[in-house]
Write an enzyme that holds these catalytic residues in place. Structure first.
Site, short mmCIF file in Angstrom:
data_model
loop_
_atom_site.label_atom_id
_atom_site.label_comp_id
_atom_site.label_asym_id
_atom_site.label_seq_id
_atom_site.Cartn_x
_atom_site.Cartn_y
_atom_site.Cartn_z
N SER A 50 -3.17 -2.14 -5.66
CA SER A 50 -2.54 -3.25 -4.94
C SER A 50 -2.12 -2.76 -3.55
CB SER A 50 -1.31 -3.72 -5.72
OG SER A 50 -0.34 -2.68 -5.72
N ASP A 82 -6.69 -4.87 -5.32
CA ASP A 82 -6.11 -5.95 -6.13
C ASP A 82 -5.22 -6.83 -5.23
OD1 ASP A 82 -5.50 -7.30 -8.51
OD2 ASP A 82 -3.75 -6.04 -8.90
N HIS A 83 -5.41 -8.12 -5.28
CA HIS A 83 -4.59 -9.07 -4.51
C HIS A 83 -4.53 -8.74 -3.02
CE1 HIS A 83 -3.21 -11.32 -7.97
NE2 HIS A 83 -3.04 -10.17 -8.59
N HIS A 180 1.60 -12.92 -14.37
CA HIS A 180 1.86 -11.51 -14.07
C HIS A 180 3.19 -11.05 -14.68
CE1 HIS A 180 -1.06 -12.26 -10.67
NE2 HIS A 180 -1.53 -11.17 -11.21
N GLY A 181 3.27 -9.76 -14.98
CA GLY A 181 4.53 -9.17 -15.44
C GLY A 181 4.65 -9.13 -16.96
N HIS A 213 -6.45 -12.49 -14.47
CA HIS A 213 -5.28 -11.68 -14.08
C HIS A 213 -4.19 -11.89 -15.13
CE1 HIS A 213 -6.10 -10.48 -9.78
NE2 HIS A 213 -7.17 -11.20 -10.09
N SER A 216 -1.86 -8.64 -19.64
CA SER A 216 -1.23 -7.65 -20.52
C SER A 216 -0.76 -8.33 -21.81
CB SER A 216 -0.04 -6.98 -19.82
OG SER A 216 -0.50 -5.97 -18.96
N ASN A 256 -7.57 -7.97 -16.05
CA ASN A 256 -6.62 -7.14 -15.30
C ASN A 256 -5.40 -6.75 -16.13
OD1 ASN A 256 -8.26 -7.65 -13.13
ND2 ASN A 256 -6.64 -8.39 -11.80
N SER A 259 0.92 -4.25 -16.41
CA SER A 259 2.22 -4.16 -17.11
C SER A 259 2.13 -3.32 -18.39
CB SER A 259 2.73 -5.56 -17.45
OG SER A 259 2.93 -6.29 -16.27
P1 13P Z 1 -0.25 -7.88 -15.93
O1 13P Z 1 1.07 -7.95 -15.25
O2 13P Z 1 -0.33 -8.89 -17.05
O3 13P Z 1 -0.58 -6.51 -16.41
O4 13P Z 1 -1.38 -8.31 -14.89
C1 13P Z 1 -1.87 -7.39 -13.94
C2 13P Z 1 -2.72 -8.05 -12.91
O5 13P Z 1 -3.12 -9.18 -12.98
C3 13P Z 1 -3.09 -7.22 -11.74
O6 13P Z 1 -3.77 -7.97 -10.79
O1 G3H Z 2 -0.78 -8.26 -10.08
C1 G3H Z 2 -0.10 -7.34 -9.65
C2 G3H Z 2 -0.21 -5.97 -10.19
O2 G3H Z 2 0.53 -5.83 -11.37
C3 G3H Z 2 0.20 -4.98 -9.14
O3 G3H Z 2 1.56 -4.87 -9.05
O4 G3H Z 2 1.91 -5.23 -6.62
O5 G3H Z 2 3.69 -4.16 -8.04
O6 G3H Z 2 1.58 -2.91 -7.50
P1 G3H Z 2 2.22 -4.25 -7.71
ZN ZN Z 3 -3.18 -10.02 -10.63
#
Ligand code: 13P
Ligand code: G3H
Ligand code: ZN
Length: 311
Positions: A50, A82-83, A180-181, A213, A216, A256, A259
């Protein structure tokens, strides 16, 4: 083996009804834990960074470590942004050794998302790099962007053909209820994903790789361990593994996970320090953390992704 793009991986994954794991990396132990699992199970893998990871570890270290992992394992490994928040960050990664970038224009009005994504695709393709775009917004936190619950929006299937055709993206992240998270569903809430949206997208884009995405699953034993050894994580519920397996058998080619790695690492570290209060050599406490990551990733490859022996 040099780093690869995701083109061949996704083609085989789509045809074979499995998905490739895309794991977020921030340091050497995380890279090693993931790639040791992939090597053991002969699985292709995507290592993704990221903007926050690039800020934490620096671009050069991340690229060098991921290249070292590809050389040492001989596995097909893609290095993915990523993102990606803007054109400049994507360009820096394309110029600096990444083989795949995501441009995340999902928070923008549709036409702006199309224009930004197209700009990145043109630059990336001219340099042999592939691009992931996103339509729809996931809830949760990524870097500094927080999407409050209730402000997420599912992907509109009627937009996907227009988006893919006009931008030229190589894969598309969609929002079907993942987030996410660690806190995806409330305790007592029944986790649900909109498979009807995924099916509709698949019909409209036959053979096209879809990305999930926020995938987890949140291992309850790890949460218990964290709390048993001094942590304070509230009840966290993730995406059930059977739902991810089903998505992998459909058009989803990239899943993806970040977490789950963070949680496994935290559980291992808390347990280790609690049981070994005198340890202060990082090799002593980072070894169980790295082993825990290897365990999580092995489990994903075997039970969720289905990509063992597909390298
Ligand atoms: P999680 O927070 O569910 O692991 O997702 C990670 C993610 O989408 C990273 O781009
Ligand atoms: O989707 C986001 C990923 O979990 C990356 O997290 O931006 O805290 O590195 P981060
Ligand atoms: Zn993501």
């Amino acid at each position: 083996m040099p780093l690869v793009t995701t083109t061949e991986m996704f083609k085989k994954a789509y045809e074979g009804g499995y998905a490739i794991g895309a794991f977020n990396v921030n340091n050497m132990e995380i890279i090693q834990g993931i790639t040791r699992a992939a090597k053991k199970l002969n699985a292709p893998v995507i290592l993704q960074c990221s903007a926050g990871a690039r800020k934490y570890a620096s671009h050069g270290y991340l690229v060098a470590m991921v290249k070292a992992a590809a050389e040492e394992t001989g596995l097909p490994i893609a290095l993915h942004l990523d993102h990606g928040p803007d054109f400049e960050t994507c360009k820096a990664c394309i110029d600096g050794g990444f083989t795949s970038v995501m441009i995340d224009g999902s928070h923008l009005p549709y036409e702006e998302n199309v224009a930004l994504t197209k700009q990145v695709v043109e630059y990336a393709h001219a340099h042999g790099v592939v691009v992931e775009g996103e339509l729809g917004t996931l809830a949760g936190v990524e870097d500094d962007v927080v999407v409050e619950e209730g402000h997420e929006s599912y992907t509109k299937p009627e937009q996907v053909e227009d988006f893919v055709t006009r931008t030229g993206v190589d894969s598309l992240a969609i929002a079907i209820g993942t987030s996410h998270g660690a806190y995806k569903f409330k305790p007592g809430q029944k986790p649900q994903l909109r498979f009807d949206i995924l099916e509709e997208v698949e019909k409209r884009l036959p053979g096209f790789p879809i990305v999930l995405h926020g995938a987890s699953s949140v291992n309850q034993d790890d949460i218990k361990t964290i709390n048993e050894f001094g942590g304070e994580m509230p009840d966290a519920i993730g995406i059930p593994e059977d739902m991810l397996r089903k998505a992998s058998s459909m058009a989803v080619c990239k899943i993806n996970v970040d977490s789950d790695i963070r949680i496994a690492m935290t559980a291992a570290l808390r347990k280790h320090f609690s049981e070994n209060p005198k340890h202060f050599d990082p090799r002593q406490y980072l070894t169980p953390a790295r082993d825990a990551i290897e365990g999580v990733v092995s489990h994903k490859i075997e039970t969720v992704l289905g990509c063992a022996d597909k390298a």
